[in-house]
Motif scaffolding. Structure first.
Motif: not given
Length: 298
Positions: A231-237
Protein backbone atom coordinates in the motif's frame (compact mmCIF):
# COMPACT_ATOMS: atom_id res chain seq x y z
CA UNK A 1 -8.74 5.11 -2.34
CA UNK A 2 -8.94 4.89 1.47
CA UNK A 3 -9.13 7.82 3.87
CA UNK A 4 -7.57 7.67 7.32
CA UNK A 5 -6.85 10.17 10.06
CA UNK A 6 -4.23 11.03 12.66
CA UNK A 7 -5.51 11.77 16.16
CA UNK A 8 -2.78 13.44 18.17
CA UNK A 9 -2.34 12.04 21.70
CA UNK A 10 -3.11 15.37 23.36
CA UNK A 11 -6.47 14.67 24.99
CA UNK A 12 -7.25 13.30 28.42
CA UNK A 13 -9.05 10.04 27.77
CA UNK A 14 -12.45 11.27 28.92
CA UNK A 15 -12.35 13.49 25.82
CA UNK A 16 -10.09 11.32 23.68
CA UNK A 17 -12.49 8.38 23.78
CA UNK A 18 -15.14 10.49 22.06
CA UNK A 19 -12.74 11.56 19.31
CA UNK A 20 -11.60 8.03 18.47
CA UNK A 21 -15.19 6.76 18.48
CA UNK A 22 -16.23 9.63 16.26
CA UNK A 23 -13.49 8.76 13.77
CA UNK A 24 -14.90 5.25 13.50
CA UNK A 25 -18.46 6.56 13.16
CA UNK A 26 -17.31 8.81 10.32
CA UNK A 27 -16.04 5.78 8.43
CA UNK A 28 -12.28 6.35 8.44
CA UNK A 29 -10.34 3.30 7.30
CA UNK A 30 -7.77 3.78 10.09
CA UNK A 31 -6.91 6.16 12.88
CA UNK A 32 -3.24 6.60 13.69
CA UNK A 33 -1.36 8.55 16.32
CA UNK A 34 2.16 9.95 16.54
CA UNK A 35 4.64 7.94 18.59
CA UNK A 36 6.70 10.73 20.15
CA UNK A 37 7.52 11.90 23.65
CA UNK A 38 6.41 15.35 22.50
CA UNK A 39 6.16 17.09 19.15
CA UNK A 40 7.24 20.52 17.92
CA UNK A 41 4.68 23.21 18.75
CA UNK A 42 2.84 20.84 21.11
CA UNK A 43 5.90 20.31 23.30
CA UNK A 44 4.71 22.46 26.20
CA UNK A 45 1.17 21.09 26.27
CA UNK A 46 -0.48 17.73 27.03
CA UNK A 47 1.00 14.77 25.19
CA UNK A 48 0.28 11.14 26.10
CA UNK A 49 1.97 7.86 25.20
CA UNK A 50 1.10 6.25 21.87
CA UNK A 51 0.84 2.60 22.94
CA UNK A 52 -1.43 3.21 25.98
CA UNK A 53 -3.55 5.56 23.86
CA UNK A 54 -3.93 2.94 21.13
CA UNK A 55 -4.75 0.30 23.73
CA UNK A 56 -7.55 2.46 25.06
CA UNK A 57 -8.70 3.21 21.50
CA UNK A 58 -8.78 -0.52 20.76
CA UNK A 59 -11.29 -1.04 23.55
CA UNK A 60 -13.36 2.00 22.51
CA UNK A 61 -13.69 1.04 18.82
CA UNK A 62 -14.88 -2.06 16.99
CA UNK A 63 -13.60 -2.36 13.44
CA UNK A 64 -11.46 0.65 12.47
CA UNK A 65 -7.77 -0.09 12.03
CA UNK A 66 -5.38 1.57 14.48
CA UNK A 67 -1.69 2.30 14.43
CA UNK A 68 1.35 4.50 14.86
CA UNK A 69 2.46 7.02 12.28
CA UNK A 70 5.25 6.59 13.01
CA UNK A 71 7.31 4.76 15.63
CA UNK A 72 11.09 5.21 15.48
CA UNK A 73 14.22 3.92 17.24
CA UNK A 74 14.71 7.28 18.99
CA UNK A 75 13.45 5.96 22.31
CA UNK A 76 12.31 2.44 21.41
CA UNK A 77 14.06 -0.95 21.60
CA UNK A 78 12.86 -3.81 19.38
CA UNK A 79 12.54 -6.32 22.24
CA UNK A 80 10.25 -4.25 24.44
CA UNK A 81 8.38 -2.76 21.48
CA UNK A 82 7.60 -6.23 20.13
CA UNK A 83 6.04 -7.30 23.44
CA UNK A 84 3.85 -4.18 23.53
CA UNK A 85 2.77 -4.62 19.90
CA UNK A 86 1.80 -8.27 20.34
CA UNK A 87 -0.28 -7.28 23.35
CA UNK A 88 -1.89 -4.39 21.49
CA UNK A 89 -2.64 -6.56 18.46
CA UNK A 90 -4.34 -9.07 20.75
CA UNK A 91 -6.44 -6.46 22.57
CA UNK A 92 -7.54 -4.90 19.27
CA UNK A 93 -8.48 -8.22 17.70
CA UNK A 94 -5.85 -7.88 14.99
CA UNK A 95 -6.44 -4.27 13.91
CA UNK A 96 -2.95 -2.79 14.39
CA UNK A 97 -0.61 -1.38 11.74
CA UNK A 98 2.87 -0.34 12.79
CA UNK A 99 3.99 2.78 11.01
CA UNK A 100 7.76 2.85 11.47
CA UNK A 101 10.48 5.26 10.41
CA UNK A 102 14.09 6.20 11.14
CA UNK A 103 13.08 9.22 13.25
CA UNK A 104 14.75 12.61 13.30
CA UNK A 105 16.50 15.14 15.45
CA UNK A 106 14.72 17.03 18.22
CA UNK A 107 13.47 16.25 21.69
CA UNK A 108 12.93 12.53 21.08
CA UNK A 109 16.51 12.19 19.90
CA UNK A 110 17.99 13.39 23.21
CA UNK A 111 15.29 12.74 25.85
CA UNK A 112 17.08 9.64 27.15
CA UNK A 113 20.25 11.63 27.67
CA UNK A 114 22.04 10.49 24.52
CA UNK A 115 23.77 12.63 21.94
CA UNK A 116 21.84 13.07 18.69
CA UNK A 117 22.73 10.41 16.16
CA UNK A 118 24.33 11.36 12.87
CA UNK A 119 22.26 10.69 9.74
CA UNK A 120 24.45 7.66 9.01
CA UNK A 121 24.03 6.21 12.51
CA UNK A 122 20.30 6.82 12.35
CA UNK A 123 20.11 4.91 9.06
CA UNK A 124 22.33 2.15 10.45
CA UNK A 125 20.12 1.75 13.50
CA UNK A 126 16.95 1.69 11.42
CA UNK A 127 18.45 -0.94 9.13
CA UNK A 128 19.07 -3.16 12.17
CA UNK A 129 15.89 -2.28 14.08
CA UNK A 130 13.35 -3.26 11.41
CA UNK A 131 14.65 -6.78 10.59
CA UNK A 132 15.06 -7.60 14.28
CA UNK A 133 11.55 -6.39 15.07
CA UNK A 134 10.28 -8.49 12.17
CA UNK A 135 11.88 -11.59 13.70
CA UNK A 136 10.62 -10.79 17.19
CA UNK A 137 7.05 -10.59 15.92
CA UNK A 138 7.19 -13.81 13.91
CA UNK A 139 9.45 -16.17 15.88
CA UNK A 140 8.72 -17.66 19.30
CA UNK A 141 12.21 -16.99 20.67
CA UNK A 142 14.92 -14.74 19.24
CA UNK A 143 18.60 -14.34 20.05
CA UNK A 144 20.49 -11.63 18.20
CA UNK A 145 23.78 -9.83 18.80
CA UNK A 146 23.94 -6.69 16.69
CA UNK A 147 25.89 -3.48 16.50
CA UNK A 148 23.11 -1.43 18.10
CA UNK A 149 20.49 -3.91 19.35
CA UNK A 150 20.62 -7.31 20.98
CA UNK A 151 18.13 -9.92 22.12
CA UNK A 152 18.75 -12.93 24.31
CA UNK A 153 16.10 -15.63 24.00
CA UNK A 154 13.43 -12.95 23.76
CA UNK A 155 10.12 -14.82 23.78
CA UNK A 156 6.90 -13.60 22.21
CA UNK A 157 4.36 -16.39 22.58
CA UNK A 158 1.67 -16.61 21.22
CA UNK A 159 2.65 -14.03 18.62
CA UNK A 160 0.41 -11.65 16.74
CA UNK A 161 -3.26 -12.23 16.00
CA UNK A 162 -2.46 -11.12 12.45
CA UNK A 163 -0.31 -13.70 10.69
CA UNK A 164 2.54 -13.97 10.19
CA UNK A 165 2.63 -10.64 12.07
CA UNK A 166 0.96 -7.25 12.15
CA UNK A 167 1.73 -5.18 9.03
CA UNK A 168 4.60 -2.68 8.82
CA UNK A 169 4.06 0.65 7.07
CA UNK A 170 7.64 1.80 6.49
CA UNK A 171 8.27 5.53 6.17
CA UNK A 172 11.11 6.11 3.73
CA UNK A 173 12.41 8.46 1.07
CA UNK A 174 16.08 7.45 0.73
CA UNK A 175 17.49 4.31 -0.88
CA UNK A 176 18.24 2.43 2.37
CA UNK A 177 14.76 3.09 3.75
CA UNK A 178 13.18 2.11 0.45
CA UNK A 179 15.03 -1.21 0.57
CA UNK A 180 13.66 -1.84 4.06
CA UNK A 181 10.14 -1.05 2.85
CA UNK A 182 10.57 -3.43 -0.07
CA UNK A 183 11.85 -6.26 2.12
CA UNK A 184 9.76 -5.88 5.25
CA UNK A 185 6.84 -3.56 4.52
CA UNK A 186 3.23 -4.26 3.76
CA UNK A 187 2.88 -0.53 3.13
CA UNK A 188 5.08 2.49 2.43
CA UNK A 189 4.55 5.93 3.97
CA UNK A 190 5.73 9.35 2.86
CA UNK A 191 5.00 12.98 3.73
CA UNK A 192 6.47 14.25 0.47
CA UNK A 193 9.70 16.13 -0.10
CA UNK A 194 10.43 18.27 3.00
CA UNK A 195 12.57 20.65 0.94
CA UNK A 196 9.45 21.73 -0.96
CA UNK A 197 7.13 22.29 2.00
CA UNK A 198 7.67 26.05 2.42
CA UNK A 199 8.90 27.17 -1.00
CA UNK A 200 7.78 24.53 -3.49
CA UNK A 201 4.67 24.37 -5.64
CA UNK A 202 2.01 21.64 -5.66
CA UNK A 203 3.24 20.60 -9.10
CA UNK A 204 6.82 20.24 -7.85
CA UNK A 205 5.58 18.26 -4.87
CA UNK A 206 3.66 15.81 -7.03
CA UNK A 207 6.68 15.37 -9.30
CA UNK A 208 8.85 14.62 -6.26
CA UNK A 209 6.28 12.10 -5.04
CA UNK A 210 6.21 10.51 -8.48
CA UNK A 211 9.97 10.07 -8.20
CA UNK A 212 9.62 8.49 -4.75
CA UNK A 213 7.05 6.00 -6.05
CA UNK A 214 9.41 5.09 -8.88
CA UNK A 215 12.27 4.54 -6.41
CA UNK A 216 10.02 2.28 -4.36
CA UNK A 217 9.24 0.31 -7.50
CA UNK A 218 12.94 -0.14 -8.24
CA UNK A 219 13.64 -1.22 -4.64
CA UNK A 220 10.85 -3.79 -4.87
CA UNK A 221 12.13 -5.08 -8.20
CA UNK A 222 15.63 -5.45 -6.75
CA UNK A 223 14.10 -7.40 -3.83
CA UNK A 224 12.18 -9.64 -6.21
CA UNK A 225 8.86 -8.24 -5.10
CA UNK A 226 5.90 -6.71 -6.92
CA UNK A 227 5.49 -3.10 -5.82
CA UNK A 228 1.72 -3.58 -6.13
CA UNK A 229 1.90 -5.70 -2.97
CA UNK A 230 2.63 -2.57 -0.91
CA UNK A 231 0.00 0.00 0.00
CA UNK A 232 1.18 3.56 -0.69
CA UNK A 233 0.23 5.97 2.10
CA UNK A 234 0.49 9.76 1.95
CA UNK A 235 0.42 11.57 5.29
CA UNK A 236 -0.84 15.06 4.49
CA UNK A 237 0.07 18.31 6.19
CA UNK A 238 3.64 18.54 4.95
CA UNK A 239 3.29 19.38 1.26
CA UNK A 240 3.02 22.89 -0.27
CA UNK A 241 -0.79 22.74 -0.46
CA UNK A 242 -1.04 21.44 3.13
CA UNK A 243 -3.20 24.27 4.42
CA UNK A 244 -5.79 23.89 1.67
CA UNK A 245 -6.48 20.16 1.63
CA UNK A 246 -9.23 20.44 4.26
CA UNK A 247 -10.68 23.75 3.05
CA UNK A 248 -13.57 22.06 1.25
CA UNK A 249 -14.76 18.71 -0.03
CA UNK A 250 -13.89 19.79 -3.57
CA UNK A 251 -10.35 20.78 -2.53
CA UNK A 252 -9.82 17.41 -0.88
CA UNK A 253 -11.26 15.45 -3.81
CA UNK A 254 -8.98 17.31 -6.21
CA UNK A 255 -5.93 16.71 -4.01
CA UNK A 256 -6.68 13.04 -3.40
CA UNK A 257 -7.52 12.40 -7.03
CA UNK A 258 -4.25 13.88 -8.26
CA UNK A 259 -2.31 11.73 -5.80
CA UNK A 260 -4.29 8.61 -6.63
CA UNK A 261 -2.98 9.07 -10.18
CA UNK A 262 0.54 8.78 -8.74
CA UNK A 263 -0.28 5.42 -7.19
CA UNK A 264 -1.33 6.36 -3.66
CA UNK A 265 -4.18 4.31 -2.26
CA UNK A 266 -4.47 5.80 1.25
CA UNK A 267 -4.61 9.46 2.23
CA UNK A 268 -4.19 10.42 5.89
CA UNK A 269 -5.49 13.74 7.23
CA UNK A 270 -5.11 15.17 10.71
CA UNK A 271 -8.15 15.42 12.94
CA UNK A 272 -8.44 19.20 13.50
CA UNK A 273 -6.73 20.74 16.51
CA UNK A 274 -7.83 24.36 17.13
CA UNK A 275 -5.16 27.06 17.37
CA UNK A 276 -2.45 24.83 15.93
CA UNK A 277 -0.80 23.96 12.64
CA UNK A 278 -3.59 21.39 12.24
CA UNK A 279 -6.48 23.81 12.70
CA UNK A 280 -9.40 23.21 10.34
CA UNK A 281 -13.17 23.51 10.19
CA UNK A 282 -14.54 20.41 11.92
CA UNK A 283 -17.75 20.48 9.90
CA UNK A 284 -15.81 20.45 6.63
CA UNK A 285 -13.49 17.75 7.98
CA UNK A 286 -16.46 15.51 8.76
CA UNK A 287 -18.02 16.16 5.36
CA UNK A 288 -14.74 15.12 3.73
CA UNK A 289 -14.81 11.90 5.73
CA UNK A 290 -18.37 11.07 4.75
CA UNK A 291 -18.56 12.56 1.23
CA UNK A 292 -15.05 13.02 -0.13
CA UNK A 293 -13.97 9.42 -0.50
CA UNK A 294 -17.44 8.47 -1.76
CA UNK A 295 -16.98 10.97 -4.59
CA UNK A 296 -13.50 9.67 -5.41
CA UNK A 297 -14.55 6.06 -5.45
CA UNK A 298 -17.67 6.80 -7.47
Amino acid sequence: MRLSTVILPIHRWAEGRKIWRRAEDLGFHAAYTYDHLSWRSFRDGPWFGAIPTLTAAATATRSMRLGTLVTSPNFRHPVTLAKELITLDDISGGRITLGIGAGGNGFDATALGQEPWTPRERADRFAEFVPLLDRLLTEGAVTHEGTHYSANEARNVPGCVQRPRLPFAVAATGPRGMRLAARHGQAWVTTGDPKLFETGTPEQSREALRGQVEKLGKACADAGRDVAELDKILLTGFTPEANGVLDSVDAFVDFAGRHAELGFDEIVVHTPVPDSVFAADVTVFERIATEGIAQLNG
